[in-house]
Design an enzyme around this catalytic site. Sequence first.
Site, PDB file in Angstrom:
ATOM      1  N   TYR A 110       0.830  -1.214   0.000  1.00 53.28           N
ATOM      2  CA  TYR A 110       0.000   0.000   0.000  1.00 53.28           C
ATOM      3  C   TYR A 110       0.864   1.263   0.000  1.00 53.28           C
ATOM      4  O   TYR A 110       0.351   2.355   0.211  1.00 53.28           O
ATOM      5  CB  TYR A 110      -0.932   0.005   1.222  1.00 53.28           C
ATOM      6  CG  TYR A 110      -1.952  -1.110   1.177  1.00 53.28           C
ATOM      7  CD1 TYR A 110      -1.554  -2.439   1.328  1.00 53.28           C
ATOM      8  CD2 TYR A 110      -3.299  -0.846   0.970  1.00 53.28           C
ATOM      9  CE1 TYR A 110      -2.468  -3.476   1.277  1.00 53.28           C
ATOM     10  CE2 TYR A 110      -4.223  -1.888   0.916  1.00 53.28           C
ATOM     11  CZ  TYR A 110      -3.797  -3.193   1.071  1.00 53.28           C
ATOM     12  OH  TYR A 110      -4.701  -4.212   1.009  1.00 53.28           O
ATOM     13  N   LYS A 155       5.640 -14.302   4.160  1.00 51.38           N
ATOM     14  CA  LYS A 155       5.918 -15.140   2.977  1.00 51.38           C
ATOM     15  C   LYS A 155       7.424 -15.203   2.812  1.00 51.38           C
ATOM     16  O   LYS A 155       7.984 -14.918   1.743  1.00 51.38           O
ATOM     17  CB  LYS A 155       5.215 -14.537   1.747  1.00 51.38           C
ATOM     18  CG  LYS A 155       5.242 -15.412   0.506  1.00 51.38           C
ATOM     19  CD  LYS A 155       4.353 -16.644   0.596  1.00 51.38           C
ATOM     20  CE  LYS A 155       4.544 -17.534  -0.619  1.00 51.38           C
ATOM     21  NZ  LYS A 155       3.779 -18.819  -0.503  1.00 51.38           N
ATOM     22  N   ASP A 196      -0.025 -18.628   3.079  1.00 51.68           N
ATOM     23  CA  ASP A 196      -0.978 -19.540   2.425  1.00 51.68           C
ATOM     24  C   ASP A 196      -1.420 -20.647   3.379  1.00 51.68           C
ATOM     25  O   ASP A 196      -2.613 -20.962   3.505  1.00 51.68           O
ATOM     26  CB  ASP A 196      -0.443 -20.092   1.092  1.00 51.68           C
ATOM     27  CG  ASP A 196       1.065 -20.275   1.055  1.00 51.68           C
ATOM     28  OD1 ASP A 196       1.743 -19.882   2.012  1.00 51.68           O
ATOM     29  OD2 ASP A 196       1.574 -20.820   0.051  1.00 51.68           O
ATOM     30  N   ASP A 213      -5.024  -7.398   5.379  1.00 48.29           N
ATOM     31  CA  ASP A 213      -6.281  -7.023   4.741  1.00 48.29           C
ATOM     32  C   ASP A 213      -7.071  -8.282   4.377  1.00 48.29           C
ATOM     33  O   ASP A 213      -8.256  -8.427   4.688  1.00 48.29           O
ATOM     34  CB  ASP A 213      -5.954  -6.192   3.487  1.00 48.29           C
ATOM     35  CG  ASP A 213      -7.177  -5.596   2.835  1.00 48.29           C
ATOM     36  OD1 ASP A 213      -8.264  -5.616   3.445  1.00 48.29           O
ATOM     37  OD2 ASP A 213      -7.053  -5.091   1.699  1.00 48.29           O
TER      38      ASP A 213
HETATM   39 MG    MG Z   1     -10.197  -4.848   3.452  1.00 52.84          MG
END
Ligand code: MG
Length: 338
Positions: A125, A173, A206, A230
Amino acid sequence: MTHNVTLLVGDGIGPEVVDATTTVLEATGVKFEWERFEEIGESALDKYGDPLPKHILDSIGSNGIALKGPVTTPLGRGFKSVNVGLRQKLELYANVRPCKSLPGLKTPFENVDLIIFRENTEGLYSGIENLDERLEIVDSIARITRAGSERIIRFSFDYAETHGRRLVTIVHKANILKAAGRLFLDLAEEESRRHASVEMNDRIIDNMAMQLVMFPERYDCIVTTNLFGDILSDLCAGLVGGLGVVAGANIGDDCAVFEAVHGSAPDIAGQNKANPTALIRSGEMMLRHLGEVKAADAVHDALHGTYADGEHLTADVGGKCSTIEFAEKLADRVSGLV
Ligand code: MG
Ligand code: NAI
């Protein structure tokens, strides 16, 4: 004492859930002076030429606190998300999202009690996207910094310790994004040494997604980077009844903005059927932040009572109430408790 709070109405279902929430919060007897802003996002762009005008940032800066409805962000074009803009400009680095089962609400799991700590200012972001139009190549940069990682990790361990939580799981990750993963994991290990009462483990994102839909009871606090946080937030919302019930807080060192996890829900906007529980629970978090513990407990107990009875609920959780009917019934219950 009166609390001055910036109130951002937002768009889509924003006005409906915001009015429902102020109705319930005012029923606690706590006095609020709402500094109310109708225009943000598209409407502010039309009126002021800026989707996130300075007067809104100034208001939150001076009040130190805001309650916020969702704001629509255009897809694949147009202005940058004002939701992300607020978090970055006000340095609201910790996005805290508790996902806890409500009594009486039928879901695949009964005792989910998770808190997601999402890094709220950087990662994917960061807003750094380089487009080579000729070659049709896009680089979207996921910037991770030591300072940004350190503050969210410290916040989550401090929170876990002071709230008597048992475990912090670091989600990453690091098998693929090796440098970013190493930085995040090293800082977490360092921080964990300062918190003897809290255990730490880590999971690759994952696998974590699978773990959460099979064994959510094995987890407690989750700290992760912006995008993973998120996605996992909506996943965890699905474990406890959906986006209509999950609250959030964006917290920085100087101010805090309380908003639900969900967005503007254009598919149901203007129909008086959105579930305001998510924003009401965000309001409960705001009351605790303001030190209004008795009022926060009243909102909590009234919500639990309402869900346990199951008579006055909105359509997304199997009821028949409109947004405002739900809020008015809940407000009556709250005023009976304070
Ligand atoms: Mg969201
Ligand atoms: P969304 O969260 O708005 O909706 C997803 C689904 O959940 C929809 O089917 C919606 O009807 C349902 N839903 C959401 N909140 C609900 C509620 N309170 N009661 C009952 N049902 C509810 O996500 P979507 O559709 O992906 O995004 C719509 C817009 O919202 C986009 O422009 C997005 O950028 C924006 N958004 C804004 C956020 C914010 O203001 N913090 C957060 C997430 C998305």
